[in-house]
Design a protein around this motif. Structure first.
Motif, PDB file in Angstrom:
ATOM      1  N   UNK A   1      61.921  43.799  14.104  1.00 38.22           N
ATOM      2  CA  UNK A   1      61.717  44.061  15.535  1.00 38.22           C
ATOM      3  C   UNK A   1      60.980  42.899  16.194  1.00 38.22           C
ATOM      4  N   UNK A   2      59.948  42.403  15.531  1.00 37.75           N
ATOM      5  CA  UNK A   2      59.185  41.298  16.109  1.00 37.75           C
ATOM      6  C   UNK A   2      60.044  40.039  16.223  1.00 37.75           C
ATOM      7  N   UNK A   3      60.769  39.708  15.152  1.00 46.05           N
ATOM      8  CA  UNK A   3      61.603  38.506  15.179  1.00 46.05           C
ATOM      9  C   UNK A   3      62.691  38.580  16.226  1.00 46.05           C
ATOM     10  N   UNK A   4      63.375  39.712  16.315  1.00 38.62           N
ATOM     11  CA  UNK A   4      64.456  39.841  17.284  1.00 38.62           C
ATOM     12  C   UNK A   4      63.926  39.894  18.713  1.00 38.62           C
ATOM     13  N   UNK A   5      62.776  40.536  18.905  1.00 38.91           N
ATOM     14  CA  UNK A   5      62.209  40.629  20.246  1.00 38.91           C
ATOM     15  C   UNK A   5      61.773  39.263  20.761  1.00 38.91           C
ATOM     16  N   UNK A   6      61.080  38.514  19.927  1.00 37.31           N
ATOM     17  CA  UNK A   6      60.636  37.182  20.332  1.00 37.31           C
ATOM     18  C   UNK A   6      61.840  36.286  20.616  1.00 37.31           C
ATOM     19  N   UNK A   7      62.849  36.353  19.743  1.00 39.89           N
ATOM     20  CA  UNK A   7      64.046  35.527  19.950  1.00 39.89           C
ATOM     21  C   UNK A   7      64.742  35.881  21.260  1.00 39.89           C
ATOM     22  N   UNK A   8      64.919  37.167  21.502  1.00 44.79           N
ATOM     23  CA  UNK A   8      65.586  37.572  22.735  1.00 44.79           C
ATOM     24  C   UNK A   8      64.783  37.155  23.964  1.00 44.79           C
ATOM     25  N   UNK A   9      63.462  37.339  23.924  1.00 43.19           N
ATOM     26  CA  UNK A   9      62.633  36.981  25.075  1.00 43.19           C
ATOM     27  C   UNK A   9      62.731  35.493  25.390  1.00 43.19           C
ATOM     28  N   UNK A  10      62.832  34.663  24.357  1.00 48.46           N
ATOM     29  CA  UNK A  10      62.940  33.218  24.573  1.00 48.46           C
ATOM     30  C   UNK A  10      64.340  32.839  25.060  1.00 48.46           C
ATOM     31  N   UNK A  11      65.358  33.346  24.384  1.00 43.00           N
ATOM     32  CA  UNK A  11      66.739  32.969  24.734  1.00 43.00           C
ATOM     33  C   UNK A  11      67.093  33.435  26.141  1.00 43.00           C
ATOM     34  N   UNK A  12      66.597  34.596  26.527  1.00 42.62           N
ATOM     35  CA  UNK A  12      66.946  35.159  27.839  1.00 42.62           C
ATOM     36  C   UNK A  12      66.029  34.676  28.948  1.00 42.62           C
TER      37      UNK A  12
ATOM     38  N   UNK B   1      65.035  28.562  26.599  1.00 44.13           N
ATOM     39  CA  UNK B   1      66.165  29.250  25.978  1.00 44.13           C
ATOM     40  C   UNK B   1      66.705  28.460  24.791  1.00 44.13           C
ATOM     41  N   UNK B   2      66.817  27.143  24.948  1.00 44.57           N
ATOM     42  CA  UNK B   2      67.275  26.308  23.830  1.00 44.57           C
ATOM     43  C   UNK B   2      66.302  26.390  22.666  1.00 44.57           C
ATOM     44  N   UNK B   3      65.025  26.380  22.987  1.00 45.56           N
ATOM     45  CA  UNK B   3      64.020  26.535  21.936  1.00 45.56           C
ATOM     46  C   UNK B   3      64.150  27.902  21.277  1.00 45.56           C
ATOM     47  N   UNK B   4      64.506  28.915  22.079  1.00 48.43           N
ATOM     48  CA  UNK B   4      64.692  30.252  21.527  1.00 48.43           C
ATOM     49  C   UNK B   4      65.848  30.311  20.539  1.00 48.43           C
TER      50      UNK B   4
END
Length: 283
Positions: free
Chosen positions: A167-178, A240-243
């Protein structure tokens, strides 16, 4: 000399390109998503295993503690109450404990199949029993049964940790990419709205006997963990690219966690007893 130099440069370039392909290709490999599925399943299965085992062992161990407590505090009363308690233990406690061990064998077999199917392991089982009597004896005295019980108990902790990590990994990734979808919005981020406090505690109490394990209180204060406020689209696109890069790293971490779980499962469930349901003993 120049020829060797060109070859060495070309070989280094090929190795670098292969490394980049392996790093980026993690998002397109089917095994990555099998690993994620296994990690997600670990959480509900771990809760189920823990519930079944604790419920199954509570009755026989509770009766055993009762006998020990009476013999310690009122040995005379044991002459009166000991016989009924012993009968209950024989007629109820022992069958329940035996059925719980049988259930642990079946659940261990389920874990082997899941690991084989999703993690690509090939965990061997022990030779099947040749008779019902041998099978019943092995349920109790075989070391692999208790290895399976230990593994199933540990799956509760493993599943909880895996779920939190996912949950933490996917949430952080989504927050950055979006980020381009919500930049200039100060309300967007990863927040903890209320303080979180968790006290791992295990308590068993029966008259004068109390077993209480509460090692430490784990708490997280309320507040913002990650802020994604940016004031321009170009910066949001950079975030987003960093995400995307973070997401690839997260997928590799998921794969590493799944690999460790595969080795752990192989270690504890290797040569455990085959399923009683799918592989009944020969009569």
């Amino acid at each position: 000399m120049a020829m060797l130099s060109h070859r060495s440069v070309g070989a280094a370039f090929d190795r670098a390109r292969a490394a980049i392909q392996r790093f980026v290709g993690v998002a397109t490999r089917r095994q990555t998503y099998r690993n994620i599925a296994y990690l997600f399943l670990s959480f509900p299965l771990g809760i189920g295993y823990f519930t079944v085992l604790v419920t199954g062992f509570a009755i026989p161990f509770g009766l055993l503690f009762a006998i020990v407590d009476i013999s310690r505090t009122e040995p005379v009363a044991l002459l009166i109450a000991g016989i009924p308690i012993a009968l209950v233990m024989i007629c109820l406690g022992v069958p329940v404990a035996f059925c719980t061990l049988v259930a642990s064998i079946e659940l261990s077999a389920l874990e082997r199949r899941l690991a084989d199917r999703l993690l690509g392991t090939d965990i061997p089982t022990a030779d099947p029993a040749t008779s019902l009597r041998e099978r019943a004896l092995r349920v109790v005295v075989d070391r692999s049964t208790w290895q399976g019980v230990g593994y199933l108990f540990s799956k509760f902790v493993i599943g909880t940790a895996a779920f939190i990590g996912l949950v933490l990994g996917m949430t952080v990734t989504y927050a950055l990419v979006a980020a381009p979808l919500h930049y200039q919005n100060q309300l967007v981020g990863i927040h903890i709205g209320e303080p979180i406090e968790f006290v791992p505690e295990l308590t068993y109490q029966h008259d004068g006997w109390i077993v209480d394990i509460a090692p430490v209180t784990l708490s997280i204060a309320d507040g913002e963990l990650i802020s994604l406020y940016v004031d321009s689209l170009s910066t949001a696109l950079a975030v987003s690219a960093f995400g995307v890069l973070v997401g690839l790293v997260v997928l590799h971490l998921f794969n590493a966690a799944a690999w460790l779980l595969a080795r752990y499962t192989e270690l504890l469930l290797r040569n455990t007893q085959p399923s009683i349901v799918s592989e009944p003993p020969e009569r």
